[in-house]
Design a protein around this motif. Structure first.
Motif, PDB file in Angstrom:
ATOM      1  N   GLU A  94      78.505  17.868  41.384  1.00 10.26           N
ATOM      2  CA  GLU A  94      79.791  18.380  40.899  1.00 10.26           C
ATOM      3  C   GLU A  94      79.808  19.905  40.909  1.00 10.26           C
ATOM      4  O   GLU A  94      78.814  20.542  40.544  1.00 10.26           O
ATOM      5  CB  GLU A  94      80.074  17.892  39.476  1.00 10.26           C
ATOM      6  CG  GLU A  94      80.396  16.428  39.392  1.00 10.26           C
ATOM      7  CD  GLU A  94      80.891  16.027  38.014  1.00 10.26           C
ATOM      8  OE1 GLU A  94      81.496  16.881  37.315  1.00 10.26           O
ATOM      9  OE2 GLU A  94      80.691  14.862  37.642  1.00 10.26           O
ATOM     10  N   PHE A 118      79.122  20.026  29.600  1.00  9.53           N
ATOM     11  CA  PHE A 118      79.687  19.988  30.956  1.00  9.53           C
ATOM     12  C   PHE A 118      80.309  18.637  31.269  1.00  9.53           C
ATOM     13  O   PHE A 118      81.428  18.556  31.766  1.00  9.53           O
ATOM     14  CB  PHE A 118      78.589  20.320  31.972  1.00  9.53           C
ATOM     15  CG  PHE A 118      79.033  20.283  33.402  1.00  9.53           C
ATOM     16  CD1 PHE A 118      79.835  21.286  33.920  1.00  9.53           C
ATOM     17  CD2 PHE A 118      78.632  19.255  34.232  1.00  9.53           C
ATOM     18  CE1 PHE A 118      80.243  21.257  35.246  1.00  9.53           C
ATOM     19  CE2 PHE A 118      79.031  19.214  35.564  1.00  9.53           C
ATOM     20  CZ  PHE A 118      79.833  20.221  36.077  1.00  9.53           C
ATOM     21  N   ARG A 119      79.561  17.552  31.012  1.00 11.35           N
ATOM     22  CA  ARG A 119      80.075  16.228  31.337  1.00 11.35           C
ATOM     23  C   ARG A 119      79.487  15.180  30.410  1.00 11.35           C
ATOM     24  O   ARG A 119      78.333  15.269  29.996  1.00 11.35           O
ATOM     25  CB  ARG A 119      79.712  15.854  32.779  1.00 11.35           C
ATOM     26  CG  ARG A 119      80.395  14.626  33.303  1.00 11.35           C
ATOM     27  CD  ARG A 119      81.881  14.857  33.581  1.00 11.35           C
ATOM     28  NE  ARG A 119      82.067  15.829  34.651  1.00 11.35           N
ATOM     29  CZ  ARG A 119      82.735  16.978  34.500  1.00 11.35           C
ATOM     30  NH1 ARG A 119      83.279  17.302  33.349  1.00 11.35           N
ATOM     31  NH2 ARG A 119      82.871  17.817  35.502  1.00 11.35           N
ATOM     32  N   LEU A 160      76.307  13.518  39.407  1.00 12.53           N
ATOM     33  CA  LEU A 160      76.652  14.608  38.495  1.00 12.53           C
ATOM     34  C   LEU A 160      76.169  15.952  39.031  1.00 12.53           C
ATOM     35  O   LEU A 160      76.872  16.961  38.945  1.00 12.53           O
ATOM     36  CB  LEU A 160      76.025  14.308  37.131  1.00 12.53           C
ATOM     37  CG  LEU A 160      76.327  15.203  35.955  1.00 12.53           C
ATOM     38  CD1 LEU A 160      77.803  15.155  35.607  1.00 12.53           C
ATOM     39  CD2 LEU A 160      75.504  14.766  34.756  1.00 12.53           C
ATOM     40  N   LEU A 200      79.333  10.856  30.086  1.00 13.50           N
ATOM     41  CA  LEU A 200      79.578   9.564  30.727  1.00 13.50           C
ATOM     42  C   LEU A 200      79.095   8.452  29.804  1.00 13.50           C
ATOM     43  O   LEU A 200      78.066   8.598  29.148  1.00 13.50           O
ATOM     44  CB  LEU A 200      78.822   9.465  32.054  1.00 13.50           C
ATOM     45  CG  LEU A 200      79.097  10.559  33.087  1.00 13.50           C
ATOM     46  CD1 LEU A 200      78.115  10.444  34.247  1.00 13.50           C
ATOM     47  CD2 LEU A 200      80.518  10.477  33.579  1.00 13.50           C
ATOM     48  N   GLN A 247      83.205  15.974  25.318  1.00 16.12           N
ATOM     49  CA  GLN A 247      83.108  16.859  26.475  1.00 16.12           C
ATOM     50  C   GLN A 247      83.807  18.197  26.243  1.00 16.12           C
ATOM     51  O   GLN A 247      83.495  19.183  26.915  1.00 16.12           O
ATOM     52  CB  GLN A 247      83.690  16.150  27.702  1.00 16.12           C
ATOM     53  CG  GLN A 247      83.368  16.825  29.005  1.00 16.12           C
ATOM     54  CD  GLN A 247      83.692  15.944  30.178  1.00 16.12           C
ATOM     55  OE1 GLN A 247      83.017  14.949  30.386  1.00 16.12           O
ATOM     56  NE2 GLN A 247      84.711  16.292  30.934  1.00 16.12           N
ATOM     57  N   CYS A 296      84.419  10.135  24.802  1.00 14.10           N
ATOM     58  CA  CYS A 296      83.756  10.959  25.820  1.00 14.10           C
ATOM     59  C   CYS A 296      84.540  12.249  26.066  1.00 14.10           C
ATOM     60  O   CYS A 296      83.958  13.335  26.137  1.00 14.10           O
ATOM     61  CB  CYS A 296      83.593  10.180  27.124  1.00 14.10           C
ATOM     62  SG  CYS A 296      82.347   8.897  27.064  1.00 14.10           S
ATOM     63  N   GLU A 297      85.847  12.110  26.191  1.00 14.03           N
ATOM     64  CA  GLU A 297      86.691  13.292  26.413  1.00 14.03           C
ATOM     65  C   GLU A 297      86.587  14.271  25.244  1.00 14.03           C
ATOM     66  O   GLU A 297      86.518  15.487  25.445  1.00 14.03           O
ATOM     67  CB  GLU A 297      88.145  12.876  26.618  1.00 14.03           C
ATOM     68  CG  GLU A 297      88.399  12.191  27.933  1.00 14.03           C
ATOM     69  CD  GLU A 297      89.818  11.666  28.073  1.00 14.03           C
ATOM     70  OE1 GLU A 297      90.707  12.089  27.300  1.00 14.03           O
ATOM     71  OE2 GLU A 297      90.038  10.827  28.966  1.00 14.03           O
ATOM     72  N   ASN A 310      86.317   6.012  26.307  1.00 13.46           N
ATOM     73  CA  ASN A 310      86.752   7.126  27.161  1.00 13.46           C
ATOM     74  C   ASN A 310      87.309   8.272  26.334  1.00 13.46           C
ATOM     75  O   ASN A 310      87.050   9.446  26.624  1.00 13.46           O
ATOM     76  CB  ASN A 310      87.782   6.646  28.179  1.00 13.46           C
ATOM     77  CG  ASN A 310      87.177   5.736  29.220  1.00 13.46           C
ATOM     78  OD1 ASN A 310      85.975   5.769  29.481  1.00 13.46           O
ATOM     79  ND2 ASN A 310      87.993   4.897  29.822  1.00 13.46           N
ATOM     80  N   PHE A 363      77.941  22.493  38.285  1.00 14.45           N
ATOM     81  CA  PHE A 363      76.774  21.901  37.623  1.00 14.45           C
ATOM     82  C   PHE A 363      75.664  22.929  37.428  1.00 14.45           C
ATOM     83  O   PHE A 363      75.169  23.102  36.315  1.00 14.45           O
ATOM     84  CB  PHE A 363      76.244  20.696  38.413  1.00 14.45           C
ATOM     85  CG  PHE A 363      75.010  20.092  37.804  1.00 14.45           C
ATOM     86  CD1 PHE A 363      75.121  19.131  36.806  1.00 14.45           C
ATOM     87  CD2 PHE A 363      73.748  20.508  38.191  1.00 14.45           C
ATOM     88  CE1 PHE A 363      73.988  18.591  36.215  1.00 14.45           C
ATOM     89  CE2 PHE A 363      72.612  19.976  37.616  1.00 14.45           C
ATOM     90  CZ  PHE A 363      72.733  19.016  36.621  1.00 14.45           C
TER      91      PHE A 363
END
Length: 120
Positions: free
Chosen positions: A13, A67-68, A10, A70, A61, A57-58, A54, A16
């Motif tokens: 990226e 930022f991210r 991470l 997971l 986010q 998470c999206e 998923n 970051f």
């Protein structure tokens, strides 16, 4: 999920360092007792809906300052002490990151993971 490896990746990226001031991690493990009645648990049968996880998470986010996100959940028959659910939320400040992790955890547990405790 190897949490250290996931965080290290991470950090490579783009964006970051400009966008992350906090990373929160959740590492859920199988308890040796039931929340319902504190009866001994010898195993838990876990089923996870990867597609729903998923999507959650999206969704998380997209929140301001995040930022991210997971997530990984192990499925199958697990015993007390086994890792079950890993979550990582990286973002700018704690006022954004803490509620994002809490919401993600609660929603994944409610919408994407089912478990059946085996008592003994």
């Amino acid at each position: 999920m190897d949490i250290s490896a996931a965080i290290a990746k991470l950090k490579t990226e783009p964006g970051f360092t400009e966008n992350v001031g906090m990373i929160l991690v959740h590492n859920g493990v199988v308890r040796g007792w039931s929340r319902a009645n504190r009866e001994n648990v010898v195993a838990v049968d876990i089923t996870s809906d990867e597609e729903r996880m998923n999507a959650l998470c999206e969704e998380i986010q997209k929140r301001p300052g995040i930022f991210r996100v997971l997530a990984e959940c192990r499925s199958g028959l697990l015993k007390p002490g086994d890792d079950v659910l890993f979550l990582i939320v990286a973002g700018d400040i704690r006022e954004n990151v803490k509620p994002a992790l809490a919401d993600l955890l609660d929603r994944i547990k409610a919408e994407a993971v089912t478990k059946r405790e085996i008592m003994g």
